[in-house]
Design an enzyme around this catalytic site. Sequence first.
Site, short mmCIF file in Angstrom:
data_model
loop_
_atom_site.label_atom_id
_atom_site.label_comp_id
_atom_site.label_asym_id
_atom_site.label_seq_id
_atom_site.Cartn_x
_atom_site.Cartn_y
_atom_site.Cartn_z
N GLU A 1 11.67 -2.17 -2.10
CA GLU A 1 12.17 -0.98 -1.39
C GLU A 1 12.95 -1.40 -0.14
OE1 GLU A 1 8.12 1.53 -2.44
OE2 GLU A 1 8.77 1.43 -0.37
N HIS B 1 9.95 6.75 -1.62
CA HIS B 1 8.65 6.52 -0.96
C HIS B 1 8.36 7.64 0.06
CE1 HIS B 1 5.57 3.22 0.33
NE2 HIS B 1 5.08 4.45 0.52
N ARG C 1 2.03 1.67 -5.47
CA ARG C 1 2.89 0.63 -4.91
C ARG C 1 3.75 0.08 -6.04
NH1 ARG C 1 2.14 2.36 -0.60
NH2 ARG C 1 1.21 1.37 1.24
N GLY D 1 -9.39 7.10 -6.55
CA GLY D 1 -9.94 7.09 -5.19
C GLY D 1 -9.69 8.44 -4.54
N ARG D 2 -9.45 8.39 -3.23
CA ARG D 2 -9.23 9.65 -2.49
C ARG D 2 -8.03 10.42 -3.06
NH1 ARG D 2 -10.49 5.76 2.18
NH2 ARG D 2 -8.58 4.87 1.33
N ILE D 3 -6.90 9.72 -3.23
CA ILE D 3 -5.68 10.40 -3.71
C ILE D 3 -5.79 10.71 -5.20
CG2 ILE D 3 -3.18 10.13 -4.05
CD1 ILE D 3 -3.21 8.40 -1.44
N ASP E 1 7.93 6.88 -7.03
CA ASP E 1 8.11 7.06 -5.58
C ASP E 1 8.16 5.71 -4.88
OD1 ASP E 1 8.19 8.65 -3.16
OD2 ASP E 1 6.12 8.04 -2.79
P1 NAP Z 1 -8.68 4.55 -2.26
O1 NAP Z 1 -9.44 5.80 -1.98
O2 NAP Z 1 -9.16 3.27 -1.71
O3 NAP Z 1 -8.49 4.43 -3.84
C1 NAP Z 1 -8.02 3.28 -4.44
C2 NAP Z 1 -8.48 3.27 -5.87
O4 NAP Z 1 -7.98 2.08 -6.49
C3 NAP Z 1 -9.98 3.25 -6.04
O5 NAP Z 1 -10.31 4.19 -7.01
C4 NAP Z 1 -10.33 1.85 -6.54
O6 NAP Z 1 -11.43 1.93 -7.42
C5 NAP Z 1 -9.05 1.47 -7.24
N1 NAP Z 1 -8.82 0.02 -7.22
C6 NAP Z 1 -8.75 -0.77 -6.18
N2 NAP Z 1 -8.50 -2.05 -6.56
C7 NAP Z 1 -8.43 -2.01 -7.88
C8 NAP Z 1 -8.21 -2.99 -8.84
N3 NAP Z 1 -8.04 -4.28 -8.49
N4 NAP Z 1 -8.17 -2.64 -10.14
C9 NAP Z 1 -8.36 -1.34 -10.49
N5 NAP Z 1 -8.57 -0.35 -9.59
C10 NAP Z 1 -8.62 -0.70 -8.30
O7 NAP Z 1 -7.18 4.70 -1.73
P2 NAP Z 1 -6.30 6.03 -1.58
O8 NAP Z 1 -6.42 6.54 -0.22
O9 NAP Z 1 -6.56 6.93 -2.73
O10 NAP Z 1 -4.82 5.38 -1.72
C11 NAP Z 1 -4.44 4.73 -2.91
C12 NAP Z 1 -3.13 4.02 -2.73
O11 NAP Z 1 -2.05 4.96 -2.72
C13 NAP Z 1 -2.94 3.27 -1.40
O12 NAP Z 1 -3.58 2.01 -1.43
C14 NAP Z 1 -1.44 3.19 -1.26
O13 NAP Z 1 -0.96 1.98 -1.77
C15 NAP Z 1 -0.92 4.35 -2.10
N6 NAP Z 1 -0.24 5.36 -1.27
C16 NAP Z 1 1.07 5.62 -1.48
C17 NAP Z 1 1.71 6.58 -0.72
C18 NAP Z 1 3.15 6.92 -0.95
O14 NAP Z 1 3.80 7.37 -0.01
N7 NAP Z 1 3.67 6.75 -2.16
C19 NAP Z 1 1.02 7.26 0.27
C20 NAP Z 1 -0.32 6.98 0.46
C21 NAP Z 1 -0.94 6.02 -0.33
P3 NAP Z 1 -12.32 0.63 -7.73
O15 NAP Z 1 -12.53 -0.06 -6.43
O16 NAP Z 1 -13.57 1.14 -8.38
O17 NAP Z 1 -11.51 -0.17 -8.67
C1 8YV Z 2 3.56 5.22 4.35
C2 8YV Z 2 2.08 4.83 2.47
O1 8YV Z 2 2.64 4.92 5.32
O2 8YV Z 2 0.03 5.49 3.41
C3 8YV Z 2 0.64 4.65 2.73
O3 8YV Z 2 0.08 3.67 2.23
O4 8YV Z 2 2.65 4.14 1.69
C4 8YV Z 2 2.86 5.89 3.18
O5 8YV Z 2 2.09 6.96 3.59
C5 8YV Z 2 4.60 6.07 4.93
O6 8YV Z 2 5.64 6.10 4.01
C6 8YV Z 2 5.13 5.56 6.27
O7 8YV Z 2 5.73 4.32 6.15
#
Ligand code: NAP
Ligand code: 8YV
Length: 314
Positions: free
Chosen positions: A262, A280, A233, A154-156, A257
Amino acid sequence: MSRTTLLQIGPLMPALEASLREQHEVLSAQSPSAATPLADMTDAVRVTAVVTSAPVGVPAAWLPQLPALKVVSSFGVGLDQLPLDAARAMGLPVGYTPDVLNDCVADLAMGLLIDGARRIAAADRFVRRGDWLNGRYPLTTRVSGKRLGIVGLGRIGQAVARRAAGFDMDIAYNNRQPAEGVAWRHEPSLLALAEWADFLVLTVAGGESTRHLVNARVLRALGPQGLLVNVARGSVVDEAALIACLHSGELGGAALDVFDDEPRVPEALLAMEQVVLAPHMASGTRDTRQAMADLVLANLSAGLSGEPLPARAA
Ligand code: NAP
Ligand code: 8YV
């Protein structure tokens, strides 16, 4: 924006909390495990907005208990703790903070990947312990030119792929559907992707549909030389299977991360030298957190004025 009453769930960054308190009356919610948002529900009728964060979210059962609610504004991009279906059914807008954090989360994913392969943190411990005086540090694993599998392009995930291209990596990804407008190879089988990859980076959405997507079979397919990087996650990985595969050597290493429970990290992971641990923190730079806070305030303000949210999840 006129002064109103907000419900804050969980801690937020101090500067954001200060902005909210400057402009509004802010009530602190009970723990999301409680049945009601406030211990004394007298004030609930005045609450026009909920401000929360992605890891904390808001229980669906609280929404009907806040009759004046106009908007939910969440700090973060993850949607797994947000009651989107309930909000949609009520016509309640839910704001989140996509895109502004892509670069920092992808930067940390690459940092974890490089650390996991080149063992930077472990080598730092080696030097600090004085072990260098007794011999050289063991050889590590090359990063450039390797095979990178991305789960959730996706975006990330796309920001990770762009960075990995700069390391001359061969890139493939697993999504339910091929991503539009990208040239990287879509691999419909996660197992096949893990078998092929040297490094598997998780940037997939959390929630029930991806719970334990990365199970023992996927970890074994990644293999004894393979490295798992998780910035998605904790729920996406079967943590018990991860620990077992690292323990037996069926998986080479992990750089994590996010965790199941957590901020509690399993003792077994704390003890493993082939594991890199982060609290995280992928979006946690001053720059990005400020941009996220600005978007939380913009979503809040739009929702309270009945205008379209700049970033609406539901
Ligand atoms: P996004 O643009 O919505 O991307 C999510 C990706 O997951 C899409 O490519 C989607 O493609 C895929 N997906 C969704 N459901 C799925 C499933 N059931 N099986 C397989 N693939 C699936 O979201 P994003 O902004 O990149 O963020 C992604 C995730 O990163 C967030 O949801 C969050 O949990 C995590 N995150 C973590 C941190 C941190 O601090 N560690 C920070 C920000 C975000 P398809 O729909 O085609 O499957
Ligand atoms: C948290 C995240 O929001 O954007 C997400 O989904 O997991 C992180 O960016 C951040 O750690 C603040 O709680």
